[in-house]
Motif scaffolding. Structure first.
Motif, PDB file in Angstrom:
ATOM      1  N   SER A 134     -22.968  37.377   6.320  1.00 18.52           N
ATOM      2  CA  SER A 134     -21.761  38.180   6.106  1.00 18.52           C
ATOM      3  C   SER A 134     -21.726  39.489   6.902  1.00 18.52           C
ATOM      4  N   ASN A 135     -22.701  39.764   7.724  1.00 17.91           N
ATOM      5  CA  ASN A 135     -22.764  41.025   8.460  1.00 17.91           C
ATOM      6  C   ASN A 135     -22.008  40.900   9.791  1.00 17.91           C
ATOM      7  N   VAL A 136     -20.968  41.710   9.981  1.00 19.42           N
ATOM      8  CA  VAL A 136     -20.145  41.609  11.195  1.00 19.42           C
ATOM      9  C   VAL A 136     -20.892  42.018  12.460  1.00 19.42           C
ATOM     10  N   HIS A 137     -22.021  42.735  12.331  1.00 19.80           N
ATOM     11  CA  HIS A 137     -22.805  43.148  13.493  1.00 19.80           C
ATOM     12  C   HIS A 137     -23.904  42.142  13.817  1.00 19.80           C
ATOM     13  N   HIS A 138     -24.240  41.287  12.869  1.00 16.71           N
ATOM     14  CA  HIS A 138     -25.273  40.255  13.026  1.00 16.71           C
ATOM     15  C   HIS A 138     -24.763  38.986  12.333  1.00 16.71           C
ATOM     16  N   CYS A 139     -23.739  38.376  12.876  1.00 14.19           N
ATOM     17  CA  CYS A 139     -23.065  37.250  12.232  1.00 14.19           C
ATOM     18  C   CYS A 139     -23.666  35.916  12.679  1.00 14.19           C
ATOM     19  N   GLY A 140     -24.457  35.299  11.804  1.00  7.49           N
ATOM     20  CA  GLY A 140     -25.105  34.034  12.122  1.00  7.49           C
ATOM     21  C   GLY A 140     -26.444  34.203  12.790  1.00  7.49           C
ATOM     22  N   LYS A 141     -26.606  35.286  13.546  1.00  5.96           N
ATOM     23  CA  LYS A 141     -27.866  35.620  14.193  1.00  5.96           C
ATOM     24  C   LYS A 141     -27.858  37.108  14.535  1.00  5.96           C
ATOM     25  N   CYS A 142     -29.007  37.617  14.856  1.00  3.96           N
ATOM     26  CA  CYS A 142     -29.120  39.042  15.183  1.00  3.96           C
ATOM     27  C   CYS A 142     -28.307  39.374  16.434  1.00  3.96           C
ATOM     28  N   LYS A 143     -27.646  40.507  16.395  1.00  8.48           N
ATOM     29  CA  LYS A 143     -26.887  41.084  17.511  1.00  8.48           C
ATOM     30  C   LYS A 143     -25.644  40.285  17.907  1.00  8.48           C
ATOM     31  N   LYS A 144     -25.217  39.341  17.079  1.00  9.10           N
ATOM     32  CA  LYS A 144     -23.964  38.630  17.366  1.00  9.10           C
ATOM     33  C   LYS A 144     -22.850  39.368  16.650  1.00  9.10           C
ATOM     34  N   GLU A 145     -22.104  40.144  17.403  1.00  8.16           N
ATOM     35  CA  GLU A 145     -21.063  41.019  16.874  1.00  8.16           C
ATOM     36  C   GLU A 145     -19.726  40.285  16.811  1.00  8.16           C
ATOM     37  N   CYS A 146     -19.052  40.407  15.679  1.00 10.16           N
ATOM     38  CA  CYS A 146     -17.703  39.829  15.553  1.00 10.16           C
ATOM     39  C   CYS A 146     -16.696  40.736  16.253  1.00 10.16           C
ATOM     40  N   SER A 147     -15.600  40.156  16.704  1.00 12.00           N
ATOM     41  CA  SER A 147     -14.529  40.934  17.327  1.00 12.00           C
ATOM     42  C   SER A 147     -13.930  41.887  16.297  1.00 12.00           C
ATOM     43  N   PRO A 148     -13.385  43.022  16.758  1.00 11.55           N
ATOM     44  CA  PRO A 148     -12.767  43.956  15.814  1.00 11.55           C
ATOM     45  C   PRO A 148     -11.696  43.260  14.973  1.00 11.55           C
ATOM     46  N   GLY A 149     -11.756  43.470  13.678  1.00 14.14           N
ATOM     47  CA  GLY A 149     -10.809  42.869  12.754  1.00 14.14           C
ATOM     48  C   GLY A 149     -11.257  41.529  12.186  1.00 14.14           C
ATOM     49  N   ASP A 150     -12.214  40.868  12.857  1.00 14.91           N
ATOM     50  CA  ASP A 150     -12.735  39.597  12.347  1.00 14.91           C
ATOM     51  C   ASP A 150     -13.823  39.866  11.326  1.00 14.91           C
ATOM     52  N   LEU A 151     -13.803  39.097  10.253  1.00 13.90           N
ATOM     53  CA  LEU A 151     -14.849  39.172   9.250  1.00 13.90           C
ATOM     54  C   LEU A 151     -15.889  38.106   9.533  1.00 13.90           C
TER      55      LEU A 151
END
Length: 160
Positions: A134-151
């Motif tokens: 659930s972390n937007v800065h580490h989504c699915g793996k470390c350092k995988k950042e979601c686009s702004p506005g995406d959860l």
């Protein structure tokens, strides 16, 4: 006949989606199978190139004194070759944990310090156990950042 096949396909697809949404193991196990993730992940590096060669290895070549393979045997008392040794241009930090060199910045069994295990659904990101589901800065793996506005949901950016 075609209508029946379409209905069966829709039912099976709905069941699979329902299972995926209700089973947290689904994301973490499929994520572990992703070969792109393995390259970037903590535990997947085959060897660590030390930022500073080990000076105490005597007549060995400079190259051999500069590389430690994943899981190299060590002993905290007599052969501690990885006691706080930075590697791979600061991305890794090696410590002797249970007689083997471990990268405490990404090893989910030794996260931050030897013996600190991350919980299910967490990965060791920069030495901190992080919920990658659930972390937007580490989504699915470390350092995988979601686009702004995406959860981030279940380890996927923009998951609805």
């Amino acid at each position: 006949m075609a209508n029946t096949i379409l209905k069966l396909t829709t039912i099976i697809l709905s069941l699979l989606i329902s299972l995926a949404l209700n089973n947290s193991h689904f994301v973490s196990s499929t994520d572990d199978l992703n070969h792109d993730d393995q390259i970037e992940d903590e535990e997947e590096a085959e060897e660590y190139v030390l930022d500073t060669p080990l000076p105490h290895l005597g007549p060995r070549s400079r190259f051999l004194a500069s590389v430690i393979k994943k899981g190299t045997h060590c002993d905290r008392e007599t052969n501690n070759i990885c006691n706080g040794v930075p590697a791979n241009k600061g991305r890794d930090m090696l410590f002797c944990c249970k007689k083997h060199c471990r990268n405490v910045l990404s090893d989910k069994n030794n996260c931050g310090v030897c013996g600190n295990k991350c919980k299910h659904g967490e990965r060791c990101c920069g030495g901190v156990c992080t919920n990658v589901l659930s972390n937007v800065h580490h989504c699915g793996k470390c350092k995988k950042e979601c686009s702004p506005g995406d959860l981030c949901g279940n380890g996927f950016c923009g998951y609805a």
